[in-house]
Design an enzyme around this catalytic site. Structure first.
Site, PDB file in Angstrom:
ATOM      1  CE  LYS A 186       4.808  -4.990  -0.059  1.00 31.28           C
ATOM      2  NZ  LYS A 186       4.987  -3.559   0.083  1.00 31.28           N
TER       3      LYS A 186
HETATM    4  C1  LIG Z   1      10.479  -5.941  -2.289  1.00 31.64           C
HETATM    5  C2  LIG Z   1      10.190  -5.747  -0.638  1.00 31.64           C
HETATM    6  N1  LIG Z   1      10.869  -6.570   0.017  1.00 31.64           N
HETATM    7  C3  LIG Z   1      10.397  -6.383   1.472  1.00 31.64           C
HETATM    8  C4  LIG Z   1       9.580  -5.613   1.907  1.00 31.64           C
HETATM    9  C5  LIG Z   1       9.369  -5.532   3.223  1.00 31.64           C
HETATM   10  O1  LIG Z   1       7.870  -5.974   3.661  1.00 31.64           O
HETATM   11  P1  LIG Z   1       7.339  -6.055   5.108  1.00 31.64           P
HETATM   12  O2  LIG Z   1       7.065  -4.485   5.276  1.00 31.64           O
HETATM   13  O3  LIG Z   1       6.146  -6.739   5.351  1.00 31.64           O
HETATM   14  O4  LIG Z   1       8.671  -6.156   6.207  1.00 31.64           O
HETATM   15  C6  LIG Z   1       8.853  -4.859   0.940  1.00 31.64           C
HETATM   16  C7  LIG Z   1       7.638  -3.818   1.603  1.00 31.64           C
HETATM   17  O5  LIG Z   1       7.533  -2.811   1.172  1.00 31.64           O
HETATM   18  C8  LIG Z   1       9.191  -4.942  -0.313  1.00 31.64           C
HETATM   19  O6  LIG Z   1       8.534  -4.094  -1.248  1.00 31.64           O
END
Ligand SMILES: Cc1ncc(COP(=O)(O)O)c(C=O)c1O
Length: 383
Positions: A186
């Site tokens: 990110k």
């Molecule tokens: C659209 C989306 N939602 C949720 C997530 C989950 O994020 P995290 O890895 O912080 O749990 C991601 C992570 O890549 C994502 O791209």
């Protein structure tokens, strides 16, 4: 003859320097390393930055989504509409809350949820809808108002959306609960981490309790009261606490955010200029309502392109250029197929099969970006 070895071009990399290292050292020196004053400071700065009244730090976007769905009242028997063209975490969070994900189509240009298709999938059991601001492009939130009017809660999956705007206002400032990720891919990161933002003070308060075992008194408050207050546990809670070490990094990352976003947008512009004139290459949509934050840069290879997606992937990887296939649709994953049977989402499946993500990160050099551009243009214009 010595072979010239070209350095690999990474797909993505977090942007850390001395500032983050010093901030971590300062936290370690205080001895307060789990959720404490740095987390509270990061939450306040984050809320201000995205234009939300409250921010609650968590361990990840996945856990923030889980909490947001609990706050929305999602439980067994409830349905939650969401796209399938998203990371699997979006739908997994619905299952964690006890709900059932109902997958909606995406728009072939924006790769975000198709509001008309989402509306068609609303039933009497629908409790919430999760629009995903996919790879940093805002979903068309106004077009989802018809769904909200059915009493359905909008929970925004803003995992990739830091810096992204909708109708001139930052994602997070639209009055819904939004969930954010600080995973290393990110725009800002602290290794792992997440955030839930909301304008609802009571919801924020409950989320703060739920992320820390649902204790009625936080560790920090108990510490400040010199141990003279006792907590109770009145509902099922979780350990979704961010550490002060992570938050100290997050504070430094937020300070760099504008510079990181400007670089990403400049890199995207250069890719667009190179690829838009080539028949068969679809560059990221720029709908009038959104300012893209380019957490990733995706290309779609349409009929007429000189190469198909898998050949281009192989070609780039052989040249030391790291890239990724389009997002694998959740409904095609064995676990979801096994649980919910076969679902047909033709637009989602086509976009997934025809898309590729290219290197995108703020410190991508012009020389490395040119290597990516040359490799894609050479393959796409081959006859
Ligand atoms: C659209 C989306 N939602 C949720 C997530 C989950 O994020 P995290 O890895 O912080 O749990 C991601 C992570 O890549 C994502 O791209």
């Amino acid at each position: 003859m010595t072979a010239i070895s070209l350095r690999d071009v990474p797909f993505s990399r977090p942007e850390f320097d001395r500032a983050e290292a010093d901030a971590v050292a300062a936290v370690l020196a205080t001895g307060w390393v789990s959720q404490g004053p740095r987390v509270a400071e990061f939450e306040a700065l984050f809320a201000e930055r995205v234009g939300a009244a409250h921010a609650v730090a968590t361990t990840s976007c996945t856990t923030a989504l889980h909490l947001a769905l609990i706050l929305a009242g999602v439980g067994p028997g409830d349905e939650v509409v969401c796209p399938s063209y998203t990371f699997i975490a979006t739908a997994n969070a619905v299952l964690y809350a006890g709900g059932t994900p109902v997958f909606a189509e995406i728009d072939a240009q924006t790769w975000n949820i198709d509001p008309a298709d989402a509306l068609r999938r609303v039933s009497r059991r629908t409790k919430a809808i999760i629009p995903v601001h996919q790879v940093g492009l805002a979903a068309d939130l106004d077009a989802l108002k018809a769904i909200e009017e059915h009493g359905i809660t909008i929970v925004e999956d803003a995992a990739c959306a830091i810096g992204s705007t909708y109708r001139g206002r930052h994602i997070g400032a639209q009055g819904h609960t939004a969930c954010w990720s600080f995973h290393p891919r990110k725009t800002i990161s602290m290794g792992e981490g997440g955030m839930l933002t909301t304008d609802d003070a009571a919801a924020a308060e409950r989320a703060r309790r739920l992320r820390s075992f649902a204790a009625t008194v936080s560790d920090h408050a108990r510490h400040q009261a010199k141990g003279m207050v006792y907590e109770e546990y009145r509902e099922l809670g979780y350990n979704y606490r961010m550490t002060d070490v992570q938050a100290a990094i997050g504070i430094q990352q937020l300070a760099k955010l504008d510079r990181l976003l400007a670089r990403r947008r400049a890199i995207a512009r250069r890719y667009d200029e190179a690829f838009a004139p080539i028949a068969g290459l679809q560059t990221p949509a720029r709908p009038p309502y959104a300012d893209h934050a380019y957490q990733s840069y995706g290309l779609r290879l349409l009929p007429g392109c000189g190469v198909d997606r898998d050949d281009l992937l192989g070609n780039l990887v052989n040249q030391g250029i790291s890239c990724r296939r389009g997002i694998p649709p959740i409904h095609l994953e064995p676990f979801y197929r096994g649980r919910f049977g076969s679902v047909s989402l033709p637009v989602t499946e086509r976009v997934a099969a025809e898309s590729i993500f290219l290197p995108m990160f703020a410190s991508l050099s012009e020389v490395d970006q040119q290597r990516v551009i040359d490799a894609v243009v050479e393959a796409a214009t081959r006859r």
